[in-house]
Design a protein around this motif. Structure first.
Motif, mmCIF file in Angstrom:
data_model
loop_
_atom_site.group_PDB
_atom_site.id
_atom_site.type_symbol
_atom_site.label_atom_id
_atom_site.label_comp_id
_atom_site.label_asym_id
_atom_site.label_seq_id
_atom_site.Cartn_x
_atom_site.Cartn_y
_atom_site.Cartn_z
ATOM 1 N N THR A 18 101.831 102.319 -64.662
ATOM 2 C CA THR A 18 102.316 102.920 -63.437
ATOM 3 C C THR A 18 102.352 104.445 -63.645
ATOM 4 N N ALA A 19 102.624 104.724 -64.814
ATOM 5 C CA ALA A 19 102.626 106.366 -65.138
ATOM 6 C C ALA A 19 101.360 106.986 -65.140
ATOM 7 N N VAL A 20 100.125 106.253 -65.177
ATOM 8 C CA VAL A 20 98.858 107.036 -64.952
ATOM 9 C C VAL A 20 98.490 107.606 -63.709
ATOM 10 N N GLU A 21 98.216 108.925 -63.748
ATOM 11 C CA GLU A 21 97.976 109.853 -62.499
ATOM 12 C C GLU A 21 96.729 109.047 -61.866
ATOM 13 N N GLY A 22 96.857 108.764 -60.624
ATOM 14 C CA GLY A 22 95.933 108.385 -59.679
ATOM 15 C C GLY A 22 96.077 106.597 -59.357
ATOM 16 N N VAL A 23 97.367 106.270 -60.248
ATOM 17 C CA VAL A 23 97.416 104.844 -59.725
ATOM 18 C C VAL A 23 98.541 104.848 -58.671
ATOM 19 N N ARG A 24 98.103 104.324 -57.513
ATOM 20 C CA ARG A 24 99.010 104.373 -56.299
ATOM 21 C C ARG A 24 99.915 103.183 -56.188
ATOM 22 N N GLU A 25 99.346 102.238 -56.558
ATOM 23 C CA GLU A 25 99.794 100.740 -56.589
ATOM 24 C C GLU A 25 99.710 99.948 -57.861
ATOM 25 N N VAL A 26 100.432 98.864 -58.177
ATOM 26 C CA VAL A 26 100.277 98.113 -59.235
ATOM 27 C C VAL A 26 100.368 96.612 -58.728
ATOM 28 N N TYR A 27 99.273 95.921 -58.708
ATOM 29 C CA TYR A 27 99.617 94.328 -58.188
ATOM 30 C C TYR A 27 99.346 93.448 -59.409
ATOM 31 N N SER A 28 99.925 92.056 -59.378
ATOM 32 C CA SER A 28 100.013 91.309 -60.284
ATOM 33 C C SER A 28 98.638 90.745 -60.550
ATOM 34 N N ALA A 29 98.389 90.865 -61.786
ATOM 35 C CA ALA A 29 97.039 90.342 -62.580
ATOM 36 C C ALA A 29 97.305 88.959 -63.103
ATOM 37 N N ARG A 30 98.554 88.423 -62.856
ATOM 38 C CA ARG A 30 98.784 87.029 -63.568
ATOM 39 C C ARG A 30 98.404 85.982 -62.754
ATOM 40 N N PRO A 31 98.150 84.730 -63.239
ATOM 41 C CA PRO A 31 97.756 83.749 -62.813
ATOM 42 C C PRO A 31 98.535 83.192 -61.520
ATOM 43 N N VAL A 32 98.207 82.822 -60.425
ATOM 44 C CA VAL A 32 98.708 82.457 -59.222
ATOM 45 C C VAL A 32 100.110 81.355 -59.585
ATOM 46 N N VAL A 33 99.707 80.363 -60.360
ATOM 47 C CA VAL A 33 100.684 79.303 -60.608
ATOM 48 C C VAL A 33 101.825 80.088 -61.516
ATOM 49 N N ALA A 34 101.530 80.919 -62.508
ATOM 50 C CA ALA A 34 102.829 81.782 -62.940
ATOM 51 C C ALA A 34 103.582 82.259 -61.973
ATOM 52 N N ARG A 35 103.031 83.049 -61.004
ATOM 53 C CA ARG A 35 103.624 83.843 -60.039
ATOM 54 C C ARG A 35 104.499 82.841 -59.189
ATOM 55 N N ALA A 36 103.886 81.722 -58.785
ATOM 56 C CA ALA A 36 104.590 80.682 -57.985
ATOM 57 C C ALA A 36 105.746 80.140 -58.909
ATOM 58 N N PHE A 37 105.618 80.171 -59.956
ATOM 59 C CA PHE A 37 106.733 79.290 -60.817
ATOM 60 C C PHE A 37 107.957 80.515 -60.668
ATOM 61 N N GLU A 38 107.499 81.641 -61.088
ATOM 62 C CA GLU A 38 108.316 82.613 -61.210
ATOM 63 C C GLU A 38 109.340 82.863 -59.846
ATOM 64 N N HIS A 39 108.589 82.579 -58.676
ATOM 65 C CA HIS A 39 108.835 82.840 -57.506
ATOM 66 C C HIS A 39 110.182 81.738 -57.071
ATOM 67 N N VAL A 40 109.735 80.585 -57.612
ATOM 68 C CA VAL A 40 110.560 79.046 -57.342
ATOM 69 C C VAL A 40 111.833 79.528 -58.210
#
Length: 106
Positions: A18-40
């Motif tokens: 996030t500190a890199v100049e030119g980065v406007r957004e950072v998105y999850s690069a993690r697997p969908v299953v891991a993100r779904a588990f965290e959401h639940v």
């Protein structure tokens, strides 16, 4: 194996990216299953994916850049930041995905 764990490294990578100049957004690069588990389970996880397998470490990050920025230059800087996030701990492979070009606010 490395001195810093994948779970310890991922938030460091998030901060470095996030500190890199030119980065406007950072998105999850993690697997969908891991993100779904965290959401639940209502647990916040890192956006960077850090995997240790077969004695090798892979860091994957996904960023958005604006149309005015050179995506290749930003991706190169992001990769360097991700490599440096672990201090002396050097990953064997860094993958940077440029997910979208973000139009800057006017």
């Amino acid at each position: 194996m490395t001195a810093i764990t994948a779970a310890e490294l991922a938030p460091r990578v998030d901060l470095a990216v996030t500190a890199v100049e030119g980065v406007r957004e950072v998105y999850s690069a993690r697997p969908v299953v891991a993100r779904a588990f965290e959401h639940v389970t209502e647990v916040e996880g890192s956006l960077a994916a850090v995997d240790d397998a077969g004695g090798a470490r892979t860091i994957t990050v996904c960023v958005g850049v604006s149309r005015q920025d050179d995506a290749a230059e930003v991706a190169t800087a992001v990769a360097a930041a991700a490599r440096g996030a672990g201090g002396d701990d050097t990953p064997s492979h860094v993958r940077v995905r440029v997910a979208r070009l973000v139009v800057p606010a006017t």
